[in-house]
Write an enzyme that holds these catalytic residues in place. Structure first.
Site, mmCIF file in Angstrom:
data_model
loop_
_atom_site.group_PDB
_atom_site.id
_atom_site.type_symbol
_atom_site.label_atom_id
_atom_site.label_comp_id
_atom_site.label_asym_id
_atom_site.label_seq_id
_atom_site.Cartn_x
_atom_site.Cartn_y
_atom_site.Cartn_z
ATOM 1 N N ASP A 1 -2.389 1.696 -4.860
ATOM 2 C CA ASP A 1 -3.664 2.008 -4.225
ATOM 3 C C ASP A 1 -4.702 0.944 -4.584
ATOM 4 O O ASP A 1 -4.491 0.107 -5.460
ATOM 5 C CB ASP A 1 -4.157 3.399 -4.633
ATOM 6 N N HIS B 1 0.818 -1.217 0.000
ATOM 7 C CA HIS B 1 0.000 0.000 0.000
ATOM 8 C C HIS B 1 0.853 1.269 0.000
ATOM 9 O O HIS B 1 0.310 2.379 -0.098
ATOM 10 C CB HIS B 1 -0.924 0.009 1.227
#
Length: 486
Positions: A460, A456
């Site tokens: 995304d 992350h």
């Protein structure tokens, strides 16, 4: 004064003559009684010549050091010795087999000579640059700076068979060998019930039970007591006589503690590094009904060419086509997460459950391969993994990973990213479930669940979702893959 000088000279001459005669008598005595006298009575001149003759017959003893195997590996575990002290070896003869964090490696000799010393026992940890064995050679001392030769285990089937016959190699994992060693059991005396005669832990325990005469614990079925209503009257019990006493089970097992080595030690390092990555997950399901029909049509054609066709080549090729549209999923970041590197090659790894533990070999340059070529490479990797012969080149360089947990029976998973990669997918088992088609009719569909994990820090959720949708579209409509194949 002259008289004194002549007297002193005469005295010195007599003393030297007396010493000379004593030495002559001593030498003659030694020659007459060689079987009774020791060589220590000889003059120092004879001793010097004797030592010189010994050096002429024996060559220098060279320390055979463990050379750098590569990939930053500094220590290995000695799995098996092919030689013992006193054995003669020639150049390129196998000395031992060692296991690193990456793969098993065979060490071979560069010298002709005799093994004088082994520095490690089986399952000991050997360090790069430290002596492995001492070899007495007839070569010049100039060879002492040469290093040993390392053979990677990626060999042909004939060579592997010859090596097993020559060294009488017993197939067993390091943990099984450790269990046999702790109980003083020779593996050559145990009959293996595993694949290709591989000795399993159960084989060692059964062999130990036969040796000690231990009584195995009864199954839970014998411990179930009958209900009170089913108990016979006392008169019938008395007529039947006393019941024989059941022998109490003897438990001979004991706890075993052993250090982490080889691939298990590598897993500790890799997963510890993976914990530093902030994971996020995404799950979806894929309807593989069309792909099931296509594979059924192509399977006889590939079998005619000697290749077994599974669903995995289609999953891998669809992932490669998706990575062309989303290259950030085929990237890596540095330790400080300041730079990102987009990988040109699609080296897609496949997690395998082997006797040595979890291994992740990868198919190189998937973007250049057809589905059939991917299937050929998977067949080769699976064969090497089943015999613990995967090489370092097969296990390194991956850029993206798929884990097929469905082959064992799982449906969902939370896969852990394999650093320095940034994404991984876990594939569940294919289930036949009811679904509604486009016209609203209830039909039978082949459904597979997929679970994605991504880094992350640079990826995304929207990017992962779009990649998963494209990958799913390729698999639900296999004909659409033809448009993007190169």
């Amino acid at each position: 004064m002259a008289a004194v000088t002549r007297c002193s000279f005469t005295l010195v001459r007599r003393l030297l003559s007396h010493q000379y005669k004593r030495r002559c008598i001593r030498v003659q005595t030694i020659k007459a009684n060689k079987s009774l006298q020791s060589h220590t009575f000889l003059p120092q001149l004879y001793n010097a010549r004797w030592l010189h003759m010994t050096c002429a017959r024996h060559g220098p003893i060279l320390q055979f050091k463990l050379s750098d195997i590569g990939e930053g590996i500094m220590e290995v575990t000695v799995k098996e010795w092919y030689v013992k002290e006193g054995d003669k070896v020639s150049q390129f003869d196998s000395i031992c087999e060692v296991q690193s964090d990456k793969a098993s490696v065979t060490i071979t000799s560069r010298y002709d000579g005799v093994v004088r010393k082994l520095y490690y026992d089986v399952d000991d940890t050997a360090f790069v640059g430290k002596p492995l064995v001492d070899i007495e050679t007839e070569s010049s001392p100039e060879l002492t700076q040469e290093e040993d030769v390392v053979e990677t285990p990626a060999m042909s089937h004939d060579e592997h068979t010859h090596q097993e016959i020559k060294g009488h190699k017993t197939q067993a994992t390091p943990s099984v060998r450790r269990l046999a060693m702790e109980n003083n059991i020779k593996l050559s005396e145990v009959v293996g019930t595993g694949k290709d005669g591989r000795i399993l832990k159960e084989d060692i325990l059964n062999f130990l039970a036969k040796q000690t005469g231990a009584i195995l614990p009864p199954s839970p079925f014998h411990e179930i007591q009958p209900p009170a209503a089913a108990v016979r009257p006392k008169d019938k019990l008395a007529a039947s006589g006393p019941q024989p006493a059941m022998p109490k089970p003897v438990f001979t097992g004991k706890d075993v503690t052993e250090p982490l080595k080889g691939f298990h030690k590598a897993m500790v390092k890799t997963m510890s590094a993976a914990l530093k990555i902030p994971h996020f997950g995404y799950c979806d399901e894929v309807d593989l009904s069309c792909l099931v029909k296509l594979r059924a049509e192509l399977k006889p054609l590939t079998e005619a060419r000697g290749i077994k066709l599974s669903y995995m080549p289609f999953f891998i090729k669809a992932a490669s086509l998706g990575l062309l549209q989303f290259p950030i999923l085929n990237a890596s970041v540095d330790e400080s997460c300041q730079n990102i590197t987009y990988k040109a090659a699609h080296n897609i790894g496949l997690a395998m459950d082997t006797s040595q533990g979890l291994l992740v070999p990868n198919v190189k340059n998937v973007q250049l391969l057809s589905v059939f070529e991917i299937s050929m490479e998977l067949n080769r990797l699976q064969a090497l993994g089943a015999t613990a012969q995967l090489g370092t080149s097969d296990l390194t360089g991956g850029t993206f990973t798929l884990s097929n947990i469905g082959s064992i029976g799982g449906t969902y998973a939370k896969p852990v990213i394999l650093p320095p990669e940034v994404a991984i997918g876990a594939l569940g088992k294919i289930q036949i479930l009811p679904r509604f088609d486009s016209s609203g009719e209830l039909v039978k569909a082949h459904i597979m669940n997929v679970s994605w994990s991504a880094d992350h820090r640079i990826i995304d959720g929207a990017t992962m979702c779009r990649f998963s949708n494209l990958w799913r579209e390729y698999l639900e409509n296999p004909a659409s893959m033809v448009l993007d194949l190169k």
